[in-house]
Design an enzyme around this catalytic site. Sequence first.
Site, PDB file in Angstrom:
ATOM      1  N   CYS A  26      11.576  -7.132  -9.773  1.00  0.00           N
ATOM      2  CA  CYS A  26      10.694  -8.085  -9.650  1.00  0.00           C
ATOM      3  C   CYS A  26      10.625  -8.938 -10.899  1.00  0.00           C
ATOM      4  CB  CYS A  26       9.590  -7.485  -9.828  1.00  0.00           C
ATOM      5  SG  CYS A  26       8.372  -6.287 -11.596  1.00  0.00           S
ATOM      6  N   ARG A  57      -4.664 -13.446  -7.831  1.00  0.00           N
ATOM      7  CA  ARG A  57      -4.063 -12.686  -9.350  1.00  0.00           C
ATOM      8  C   ARG A  57      -5.530 -11.478  -9.866  1.00  0.00           C
ATOM      9  NH1 ARG A  57       2.279 -12.819 -11.879  1.00  0.00           N
ATOM     10  NH2 ARG A  57       2.968 -11.797 -10.198  1.00  0.00           N
ATOM     11  N   HIS A  91       0.906  -4.447  -6.199  1.00  0.00           N
ATOM     12  CA  HIS A  91       1.708  -5.575  -5.559  1.00  0.00           C
ATOM     13  C   HIS A  91       2.658  -5.883  -4.434  1.00  0.00           C
ATOM     14  CE1 HIS A  91       2.832  -9.663  -7.287  1.00  0.00           C
ATOM     15  NE2 HIS A  91       4.342  -8.959  -8.157  1.00  0.00           N
ATOM     16  N   ARG A 146      10.604 -13.582  -1.883  1.00  0.00           N
ATOM     17  CA  ARG A 146       9.174 -14.034  -1.824  1.00  0.00           C
ATOM     18  C   ARG A 146       7.919 -15.031  -0.984  1.00  0.00           C
ATOM     19  NH1 ARG A 146       6.307 -11.808  -6.654  1.00  0.00           N
ATOM     20  NH2 ARG A 146       4.581 -12.515  -5.355  1.00  0.00           N
ATOM     21  N   ASP A 173      10.869  -2.171 -13.778  1.00  0.00           N
ATOM     22  CA  ASP A 173      10.123  -2.974 -14.002  1.00  0.00           C
ATOM     23  C   ASP A 173       9.628  -3.113 -15.670  1.00  0.00           C
ATOM     24  OD1 ASP A 173       7.926  -4.702 -14.500  1.00  0.00           O
ATOM     25  OD2 ASP A 173       6.691  -3.730 -13.022  1.00  0.00           O
ATOM     26  N   GLN A 193       5.355  -8.250  -3.618  1.00  0.00           N
ATOM     27  CA  GLN A 193       6.412  -8.052  -3.924  1.00  0.00           C
ATOM     28  C   GLN A 193       6.736  -6.547  -3.676  1.00  0.00           C
ATOM     29  OE1 GLN A 193       7.298 -10.011  -7.259  1.00  0.00           O
ATOM     30  NE2 GLN A 193      10.045  -9.153  -6.075  1.00  0.00           N
TER      31      GLN A 193
HETATM   32  N1  NVA Z   1       4.103  -4.795 -13.702  1.00  0.00           N
HETATM   33  C1  NVA Z   1       4.746  -6.158 -14.344  1.00  0.00           C
HETATM   34  C2  NVA Z   1       4.528  -7.459 -12.886  1.00  0.00           C
HETATM   35  C3  NVA Z   1       5.175  -8.277 -12.884  1.00  0.00           C
HETATM   36  C4  NVA Z   1       5.607  -9.432 -11.673  1.00  0.00           C
HETATM   37  C5  NVA Z   1       2.618  -7.298 -14.209  1.00  0.00           C
HETATM   38  O1  NVA Z   1       2.217  -6.969 -13.554  1.00  0.00           O
HETATM   39  O2  NVA Z   1       3.028  -7.672 -15.309  1.00  0.00           O
HETATM   40  N1   CP Z   2       7.505 -10.619  -9.907  1.00  0.00           N
HETATM   41  C1   CP Z   2       6.697 -11.785  -9.790  1.00  0.00           C
HETATM   42  O1   CP Z   2       5.481 -11.749  -9.249  1.00  0.00           O
HETATM   43  O2   CP Z   2       6.624 -12.591 -11.164  1.00  0.00           O
HETATM   44  P1   CP Z   2       5.423 -14.024 -11.370  1.00  0.00           P
HETATM   45  O3   CP Z   2       4.715 -12.973 -12.646  1.00  0.00           O
HETATM   46  O4   CP Z   2       6.251 -14.643 -12.467  1.00  0.00           O
HETATM   47  O5   CP Z   2       4.579 -14.230 -10.501  1.00  0.00           O
END
Ligand code: NVA
Ligand code: CP
Length: 309
Positions: free
Chosen positions: A266, A104, A131, A294, A226, A134
């Site tokens: 998400c 990540r 992502h 997930r 989101d 997701q």
């Molecule tokens: N768009 C959000 C998704 C979190 C799962 C982010 O990148 O923070």
């Molecule tokens: N939806 C998602 O990726 O959640 P987290 O940021 O908690 O991993």
Amino acid sequence: MSLAGRSLSTLCDLSTDELKSILDLAARVKKSPKDYRKSLKQKTLAMIFQKPSLRTRVSFETGMTQMGGHAIYLAPTDISLGKRETTEDISLVLSRYADIIMARVFGHDIIEEMAKHATVPVINGLSDYAHPCQMLADLQTVQERRGAMKGLKFVYSGDGNNVAHSIMFGGALVGMHVVIVTPPGYEPKECALSKSREMASKTGGSIEVTNDLASAAGGADVLYTDVWASMGQEDDAERRKQFFMPYQVNMDVLKMAKSDCVVLHCLPAHYNEEITYDVTRSKNSAIFDQAENRMHAQKALMLKLAGAA
Ligand code: NVA
Ligand code: CP
């Protein structure tokens, strides 16, 4: 269909048949988890995090444990990607210990560089651009609720961000009509738009971008949102609220959609910003199935990339 040794940087890495084979396996894994409890015995997943996480970390780690394997969590300060050591060296070293790397990260180029240098599969666990894990879970959830996915109207309201891009790629692959609704100036990236439109042209799907939520929500089969400010954009969160408030998914918007519309998010959610609490607890909401999926979807993905299914 073998995906052994492959990486998943975005859903553009997959063909429609490959995506469907992962989703089919995800459904089997969910139904009969015991059938897979030794499938990744002695295998190790290295998980690199530059950003926080609840779902991604726990679903990958639990999924690996349930299949007889082991996951190692590497916090942002543990390896200081790009500062203490180069991405290339980290990828080469981890490839000597682990069977799969999940990361990540902020910049999507980091995922691409890892996939280039690692000799084991690399999974994008969220970058600023995409992502994909997701959307695997999102599609599994839609399939559970609605059966066939082709031709469904999938409406996303919010920022044209990583999640929006993955919805465009995944929706295109399965032939959905994806409508991305954003405030002016927050549309998805042009390269993601052209790529997803090219993919949709082969499946009978379509990708539309608009600033008008009221007209987009009509007849929606799926309503998705989101957070307005993603991880890394926290300092801009207050300023964004004024532009994004008209794009909130609330009961008025839900009423415009089909009566059996599936509501997705998400998570994490910021209640009374991008979505109201009542919508998330309505009969249309599948957000906690989505979070659960997930794990099932990623178990299927890891089985495929490890060559165990
Ligand atoms: N768009 C959000 C998704 C979190 C799962 C982010 O990148 O923070
Ligand atoms: N939806 C998602 O990726 O959640 P987290 O940021 O908690 O991993």
